[in-house]
Design a protein around this motif. Sequence first.
Motif, PDB file in Angstrom:
ATOM      1  N   GLN A   1       0.825  -1.209   0.000  1.00  0.00           N
ATOM      2  CA  GLN A   1       0.000   0.000   0.000  1.00  0.00           C
ATOM      3  C   GLN A   1       0.862   1.263   0.000  1.00  0.00           C
ATOM      4  O   GLN A   1       0.509   2.260  -0.626  1.00  0.00           O
ATOM      5  N   ALA A   2       1.986   1.208   0.695  1.00  0.00           N
ATOM      6  CA  ALA A   2       2.898   2.363   0.678  1.00  0.00           C
ATOM      7  C   ALA A   2       3.424   2.604  -0.726  1.00  0.00           C
ATOM      8  O   ALA A   2       3.637   3.751  -1.147  1.00  0.00           O
ATOM      9  N   GLY A   3       3.676   1.525  -1.457  1.00  0.00           N
ATOM     10  CA  GLY A   3       3.998   1.635  -2.872  1.00  0.00           C
ATOM     11  C   GLY A   3       5.356   2.211  -3.190  1.00  0.00           C
ATOM     12  O   GLY A   3       5.554   2.803  -4.249  1.00  0.00           O
ATOM     13  N   ASP A   4       6.324   2.025  -2.296  1.00  0.00           N
ATOM     14  CA  ASP A   4       7.662   2.579  -2.480  1.00  0.00           C
ATOM     15  C   ASP A   4       8.657   1.422  -2.462  1.00  0.00           C
ATOM     16  O   ASP A   4       8.935   0.835  -1.416  1.00  0.00           O
ATOM     17  N   LEU A   5       9.209   1.089  -3.620  1.00  0.00           N
ATOM     18  CA  LEU A   5      10.092  -0.069  -3.719  1.00  0.00           C
ATOM     19  C   LEU A   5      11.362   0.101  -2.899  1.00  0.00           C
ATOM     20  O   LEU A   5      11.877  -0.863  -2.323  1.00  0.00           O
ATOM     21  N   GLN A   6      11.884   1.310  -2.820  1.00  0.00           N
ATOM     22  CA  GLN A   6      13.080   1.537  -2.015  1.00  0.00           C
ATOM     23  C   GLN A   6      12.766   1.327  -0.544  1.00  0.00           C
ATOM     24  O   GLN A   6      13.587   0.782   0.206  1.00  0.00           O
ATOM     25  N   LEU A   7      11.575   1.751  -0.127  1.00  0.00           N
ATOM     26  CA  LEU A   7      11.161   1.525   1.265  1.00  0.00           C
ATOM     27  C   LEU A   7      11.087   0.037   1.559  1.00  0.00           C
ATOM     28  O   LEU A   7      11.571  -0.427   2.605  1.00  0.00           O
ATOM     29  N   THR A   8      10.501  -0.730   0.660  1.00  0.00           N
ATOM     30  CA  THR A   8      10.414  -2.183   0.853  1.00  0.00           C
ATOM     31  C   THR A   8      11.795  -2.805   0.944  1.00  0.00           C
ATOM     32  O   THR A   8      12.053  -3.655   1.811  1.00  0.00           O
ATOM     33  N   GLU A   9      12.695  -2.395   0.072  1.00  0.00           N
ATOM     34  CA  GLU A   9      14.059  -2.925   0.119  1.00  0.00           C
ATOM     35  C   GLU A   9      14.735  -2.576   1.442  1.00  0.00           C
ATOM     36  O   GLU A   9      15.377  -3.428   2.075  1.00  0.00           O
ATOM     37  N   ASP A  10      14.577  -1.330   1.882  1.00  0.00           N
ATOM     38  CA  ASP A  10      15.219  -0.904   3.132  1.00  0.00           C
ATOM     39  C   ASP A  10      14.628  -1.623   4.343  1.00  0.00           C
ATOM     40  O   ASP A  10      15.365  -2.014   5.261  1.00  0.00           O
ATOM     41  N   VAL A  11      13.307  -1.782   4.364  1.00  0.00           N
ATOM     42  CA  VAL A  11      12.664  -2.514   5.465  1.00  0.00           C
ATOM     43  C   VAL A  11      13.143  -3.958   5.499  1.00  0.00           C
ATOM     44  O   VAL A  11      13.432  -4.515   6.569  1.00  0.00           O
ATOM     45  N   SER A  12      13.242  -4.588   4.336  1.00  0.00           N
ATOM     46  CA  SER A  12      13.693  -5.981   4.278  1.00  0.00           C
ATOM     47  C   SER A  12      15.148  -6.116   4.698  1.00  0.00           C
ATOM     48  O   SER A  12      15.523  -7.087   5.362  1.00  0.00           O
ATOM     49  N   ALA A  13      15.969  -5.150   4.323  1.00  0.00           N
ATOM     50  CA  ALA A  13      17.362  -5.179   4.768  1.00  0.00           C
ATOM     51  C   ALA A  13      17.437  -5.052   6.288  1.00  0.00           C
ATOM     52  O   ALA A  13      18.231  -5.739   6.940  1.00  0.00           O
ATOM     53  N   ALA A  14      16.596  -4.193   6.864  1.00  0.00           N
ATOM     54  CA  ALA A  14      16.574  -4.029   8.315  1.00  0.00           C
ATOM     55  C   ALA A  14      16.107  -5.306   9.005  1.00  0.00           C
ATOM     56  O   ALA A  14      16.648  -5.711  10.044  1.00  0.00           O
ATOM     57  N   ALA A  15      15.103  -5.960   8.430  1.00  0.00           N
ATOM     58  CA  ALA A  15      14.650  -7.244   8.979  1.00  0.00           C
ATOM     59  C   ALA A  15      15.764  -8.281   8.893  1.00  0.00           C
ATOM     60  O   ALA A  15      15.951  -9.087   9.811  1.00  0.00           O
ATOM     61  N   GLY A  16      16.501  -8.251   7.790  1.00  0.00           N
ATOM     62  CA  GLY A  16      17.633  -9.157   7.646  1.00  0.00           C
ATOM     63  C   GLY A  16      18.712  -8.896   8.676  1.00  0.00           C
ATOM     64  O   GLY A  16      19.315  -9.834   9.215  1.00  0.00           O
ATOM     65  N   ARG A  17      18.939  -7.627   8.994  1.00  0.00           N
ATOM     66  CA  ARG A  17      19.939  -7.304  10.014  1.00  0.00           C
ATOM     67  C   ARG A  17      19.522  -7.844  11.384  1.00  0.00           C
ATOM     68  O   ARG A  17      20.389  -8.275  12.170  1.00  0.00           O
ATOM     69  N   GLN A  18      18.241  -7.817  11.670  1.00  0.00           N
ATOM     70  CA  GLN A  18      17.768  -8.423  12.912  1.00  0.00           C
ATOM     71  C   GLN A  18      18.162  -9.904  12.968  1.00  0.00           C
ATOM     72  O   GLN A  18      18.673 -10.389  13.991  1.00  0.00           O
ATOM     73  N   LEU A  19      17.921 -10.598  11.876  1.00  0.00           N
ATOM     74  CA  LEU A  19      18.220 -12.033  11.844  1.00  0.00           C
ATOM     75  C   LEU A  19      19.720 -12.298  11.936  1.00  0.00           C
ATOM     76  O   LEU A  19      20.154 -13.202  12.668  1.00  0.00           O
ATOM     77  N   ARG A  20      20.498 -11.530  11.211  1.00  0.00           N
ATOM     78  CA  ARG A  20      21.951 -11.707  11.241  1.00  0.00           C
ATOM     79  C   ARG A  20      22.522 -11.464  12.635  1.00  0.00           C
ATOM     80  O   ARG A  20      23.539 -12.045  13.014  1.00  0.00           O
ATOM     81  N   SER A  21      21.873 -10.613  13.410  1.00  0.00           N
ATOM     82  CA  SER A  21      22.393 -10.283  14.735  1.00  0.00           C
ATOM     83  C   SER A  21      22.361 -11.469  15.691  1.00  0.00           C
ATOM     84  O   SER A  21      23.021 -11.446  16.737  1.00  0.00           O
ATOM     85  N   VAL A  22      21.595 -12.519  15.339  1.00  0.00           N
ATOM     86  CA  VAL A  22      21.569 -13.723  16.176  1.00  0.00           C
ATOM     87  C   VAL A  22      22.121 -14.946  15.455  1.00  0.00           C
ATOM     88  O   VAL A  22      22.257 -16.016  16.061  1.00  0.00           O
ATOM     89  N   GLY A  23      22.423 -14.815  14.159  1.00  0.00           N
ATOM     90  CA  GLY A  23      23.013 -15.933  13.427  1.00  0.00           C
ATOM     91  C   GLY A  23      22.057 -16.714  12.558  1.00  0.00           C
ATOM     92  O   GLY A  23      22.381 -17.819  12.110  1.00  0.00           O
ATOM     93  N   ILE A  24      20.876 -16.164  12.275  1.00  0.00           N
ATOM     94  CA  ILE A  24      19.930 -16.809  11.355  1.00  0.00           C
ATOM     95  C   ILE A  24      20.276 -16.375   9.936  1.00  0.00           C
ATOM     96  O   ILE A  24      20.458 -15.182   9.671  1.00  0.00           O
ATOM     97  N   ASN A  25      20.370 -17.344   9.025  1.00  0.00           N
ATOM     98  CA  ASN A  25      20.825 -17.011   7.675  1.00  0.00           C
ATOM     99  C   ASN A  25      19.803 -17.275   6.574  1.00  0.00           C
ATOM    100  O   ASN A  25      20.097 -17.072   5.391  1.00  0.00           O
TER     101      ASN A  25
END
Length: 466
Positions: free
Chosen positions: A81-105
């Motif tokens: 709904q936000a419709g911003d591809l860069q926002l989606t990419e940035d949010v997903s990268a941030a979610a990925g950083r959460q996972l990397r911080s504990v060792g989930i790959n």
Amino acid sequence: MVDIPGPRLDVDTAEYLRVNGIRAVCLFGKNVESQAQLRQLCTELREIMGEEALIAIDHEGGAIVRPTFWPAPPSAMSLGQAGDLQLTEDVSAAAGRQLRSVGINWNFAPVLDVNVNPDNPVIAERSFGASPDLVAQQGAAALRGLKRAGVAGCVKHFPGHGDTHQDSHRALPRVGKSRAELETLELAPFKACLTDAPAVMTAHILYDALDAEHPATLSRPILTGLLRDEWHYGGVIITDSMGMQAIDAHYGRGEAAVLSLSAGADMVMALGRREVQEATLKAVQEALEAGLEVQDKLERLSDLARRFPAKVEQNKQAQEDEKLFGEAWARGLTFVGNPQSVAVGQPLLLVAQAKAQRENVSEASVEAQTLADELAEWYAVKLHAYDDPSALNWAELRAQAEREGRLLLLITAHRHRQTALAGATPDLHLALYNPYTAQDVQSPAVQSFGFRPLARAAVWAWLRGS
């Protein structure tokens, strides 16, 4: 891939993984207590499973997150709904950083199902939307973000779970569309995103036009004929959980595992009790001895693990990421019927479901008392909590609101649409979970596509006009 019993790697489970050479684990809420605990668990899993360990989790955003101690990323539909591809990419990268911080790959996201059925019982806001082009573009952005963070993505649920009225956790859905119809809707986002998708997860659904006999997870025409031969996909194919009733109620666990590997899957998700895991191991071992070829599967899985190692990497952007999530939830808010903000101090009669239970992959939603407590910071709130929506008397609620000078506010925060709300007549409806509930309640509505704290904060800010 297996799951494990609890938040700590006990001696018996560690030995079981080691003896059987298991190198992949999927984590769930039962395995999560705190960030330190989760990091320790992943470290121990990697020590047992080796350098090529695959540690996976469903971290889609919205209702589908297991570690609730982290700020929750927006759901896919919120981002759509936000419709911003860069926002989606940035949010997903941030979610990925959460996972990397504990060792989930390995993150089992993004969802590429095109949700065109408002009564879909399992996808809804997990989908980016009802347009295949939108889903494809958003899905590609999500994959780019996860890759930036060093986490493998996994598109699901191939060939598409968006137009079903049954939940494959509980039944075996069937889609009777023609191949041409599937090409233009369900299949389109997957085909568009395969180049960037490290992995694909199969759906436990029968697609008559592709294979009328076997669900996609067990179908050679779909996994090998379509995905490998026609589309030349070279990444990992993993099944969805073989413990779901779509498979478990129709096939033996060992039988289904061998069928899926023979069909073209690289990894079987053998979740559940130890005995069903062992039945899977036994059946696969027998198939190997009978000549099942898996060298190409092993190579693809090793390549995935080498490209995305399960190593801990400190997240130095956690505060910035939380701010990003909050802004993203706010940008995804959608309005139906011109809803108006409410002046601070206005007395409210809040109608909300007392308690929403956890359902299958989704975590438990927010309770009515929590909503009332949060709103009480700005408004004079009287709570009318219900268990059964069909028992609500809207004429009486309207009369009470008018008698007491209160605005009649309905907040829905449940996964499924509740047709019993079709006669609801609030002044304002806040749909915090299933967005299609706004179609049932003929009142101005705000859709947030999620009930998490940051989503609620975005709705409360709008409500106050700030």
